[in-house]
Write an enzyme that holds these catalytic residues in place. Sequence first.
Site, PDB file in Angstrom:
ATOM      1  CB  ALA A 126      -0.925  -0.221   1.326  1.00 63.82           C
ATOM      2  CB  SER A 127       0.211   4.825   1.203  1.00 59.17           C
ATOM      3  OG  SER A 127      -0.942   4.655   0.714  1.00 59.17           O
ATOM      4  CB  THR A 128       4.478   1.364   3.461  1.00 62.72           C
ATOM      5  OG1 THR A 128       4.334  -0.013   2.568  1.00 62.72           O
ATOM      6  CG2 THR A 128       3.482   1.431   4.536  1.00 62.72           C
ATOM      7  CE  LYS A 173       0.758   6.514  -2.278  1.00 61.21           C
ATOM      8  NZ  LYS A 173      -0.561   7.234  -1.524  1.00 61.21           N
TER       9      LYS A 173
END
Lengths: 369, 640
Positions: free
Chosen positions: B321-323, B325
């Site tokens: 997920a956003s980790t 990014k």
Amino acid sequence: MFDRRFINYFDWGLLGLSVLLGFVGLATLYSAVSSSIPTQSPHKILYFKQLIWYGAGLAVMVIAFLINYKSIERWALLFYGICILLLVCVMYFGKYVGGAKRWLILGPISVQPSEIVKIAVIISLARYYSKIANTGGINLRDLFTPLVITIIPFFLIVKQPDLGTAMLVILIAGSMTVFIKIEKRSLLFIIVSCSLIAPMVWFFLKGYQKIRILTFLNPDRDPLGAGYHIIQSKIAIGSGMITGKGFLKGTQNALFFLPEQHTDFIFSVLSEEWGFAGSTALLIVFLMLIIYGLNVAYRCRDPFGTILSVGITSMIFWQAFINIGMAMGLMPVVGVPLPFISYGGSSIISIMICIGLLINVSMRRFMFE
Amino acid sequence: MTKYLKTADMEWYKQRVIISMLFVAAAFIVLFVRLFYLQVIKGDELRRLSENNRIRLQSTDPPRGLIFDRNGVLLVDNRPSFDLSIILKDAKPVKETIRKLSKYIHVSESELTAKIASAKHSSPYKPIVLKQDIGRDMLAAVEVRKYDLPGIGVNVKPRRHYINKHRAAHLIGYLGEISSGELKSSKYSELKQGDFIGKFGVEKAFESFLRGKRGGRQVEVNVMGQVVSVLKTVDARPGKNIFLTIDHILQKQAEVLLKDVAGAVVAMDPENGHILALASSPPFDQNIFVDGMSHEQWEALISNPFRPMENKAIQGEYPPASTFKIITAIAGLEEGIIDDNFIIYCPGHYKYGNRIYRCWKRGGHGNVDLVKALAESCDVYFYQVGQKLTIDRLASYATACGLGSPTGINLDQEAEGLIPTSAWKRRRTGISWQGGETLSVAIGQGYNLVTPLQMVVLTAAVANGGIRYKPLILKEIKTAEGKTIISGERQSIGQLPISKQTLARVNKCLWEVVNHPKGTGRIARIDGIDVSGKTGTAQLVKRRDDDTESEADISDHLKDHAWFVSYAPSVDPKIAVAVIVEHGEHGSSAAAPIARDIMRTYLKKDEYDRHLRLAANPSMRITIKDKTQTGEKDAIQRSM
């Protein structure tokens, strides 16, 4: 080509003693495998395998006495070379069994080349010694070649590791050398230098190697392994008393103590069941066979035949002496098979070749000059 | 050289042969004498010893090495277990003995005879275990009637004991009985049937150290099989003691924080890779593996939908997920796509092809630069960075950051995760890579899979200036006498593909995630200590190309996973933590507080000492969680 004298001079005595020992061996093995864990019937296969090996052994024996030993002398080096090659093969392609690499797998059978190497060493040494023997004894320089002949298989076998067989090679070569006589000064030199080097070697050994040697010399140091085997073996032998417990009545080997009961400790199985009377009889048969072998050497008329017979007989002698001595707690525990009695195909084949060679020398004793 | 002139003739040989014969005769006399001594002189005595095989070998199991935490707190030890056994050859008559035994210990005859029947194939002198781990009452009942029960014996064996139920269950692992396949392997050549070996976790990884060396004794027994005298003893050698890198206080706290959820926590020292805590939830009880479990217990373990037997920290594969990014940002910066002028307008969605890709914030973030993009986790920003990078370039950065391959931790069954490439997709599905898929990957969705352990190693590397250290669970191995024989060594397994300056920019952004008023990770703030991190909310159901599902449609058990990766202090960090909470929905609310509490305990001495006192005295348990959370809320409100 065929000479009628072969039949006249054929050594029936040697053959008779060998066949007798063979039957004793089969009977003992039968008892050893039947009284081990009864539900494990596959053990009985061992017995039939041994029977087949004896058949093969007889065939090899015939070959070993038909070829004139003079031609064997000529081809000694080739035979030796092939045997060393086989040992090298064991190093690379051998099969691991119980932590040692001693076996070559050839289709359905597995062979132990170290058993045959002993014979190659005997023939090679006999050939060499027969050329240089003299009444004054041989000197240090003469000992170089025999040393090489012995040391190569010795190291290859030690590496497997099979200390028992490696030691046997040394003992046989040593016996033949002593038989041929070493010059006094050389002998003195060898003894002195050996006693100087030994402590130095000891100093360089690693801790666990020292422990292994100490345990080897004194099995009591390993009360859960070798020490326990020795105690059980002594109890088995002693409990046979004078007349023994009777065939198939032995109890000690039913205990789960001897995984090697049908190889290394076969004498204790026999001794428990046949007692002092039976064991003594077996010892006498072995003694007769050895004296018989030496008698072949005595009657032989050429140096090669004589030394060959002495070498072969020394092999039978040392194996019998060490194996029985070990079972009675006189010797370190080493895996040396009792000729004719212990289970093992390669051992049978090797001993039958030896008997064949003795017959070979014996029946050609009048063919000279 | 006169001696060479005298060639050996046959007469000379004959003399030598005669000497040999004499030698052989002498040797045989020795054998005869020995035989006579054993069979005639000692015959009676040895015959007595041979009856019922009086001299026996009894083996003693070695105590297994103990397991401690980094500070020497004992986690696993051994306790004595009394096993009741029978030797058939001694227990004559067997039927009668069993009947009496059954009466004394109140165990049915049929149960006892069944045990004997199942061991029929072994030697009659081999003890058959009738009942393991009998209690004191049963022990006393048997000992008192010892002479009425021939062939019945009680053996004391060390048995594994996991002191704190559930503590570090997945990391430490458990023992199990050796299988017949394992028995054949040369690795276990000293073992026999019925022995226990490590089957999972540290117990398995350090099996050869933990296992000691079996001892034994030679004993003389009487007709009833009872020991009359001990002839020789070889002491069993205890196994080596293992000191793990984990801190039991942090470990315990991690487990308490995960108590009611499924998920995992991994904490690591960024300076050396020491794993400070490694927890997976739900846990399992290790002791039942040693003491024996019922069929129902086993069924319950393997049918539990939250998979208690799985070490989620190393075996669980989740979309990052956003980790993820962090990776996309690193790649964008290094490839020159993100520079000072790279500012994106986020209206809450992004149109690519004929599909709309949404930002998690419906209303949009407005103008977004890198700092804001990470701090507020703007999807639209990273869609565009990803689109410019293209999948294979992005994947090469992810791979260089250690994702998609095992970290090499010394534990079994570590998952490798997955970093998709265009070649991978073609090989796997036969369909070529779609541009839109890159957008999903750039925000950590799509085919991406990572383990919490991989994420903590990555976070630690971001924290320490770019060095990836191999996660280390072994601090040292000591002998029973206390001598250190092996120390765990710090080992670098790679470097992040990023320059120091660029990394500093990423660090700054991750600080903003927690410290910016609108940062998604602001709940992770700790009084007096700067924290950096990144939240993540992983969609559980893989998004298909044409999928346009909305969050509201998803039923409870398909709720998103919550991620939080973090480190503290932001400058000169001492701890990195990765947290995943399955179905926790939002990284900010479900995962971040867990990471925060662990970091606070580790970094604040008074907090650590309070937990230490709590651990020592469980009765004074107070509700820490509520107290601190209200405090945090105040702090957030103050800063907003």
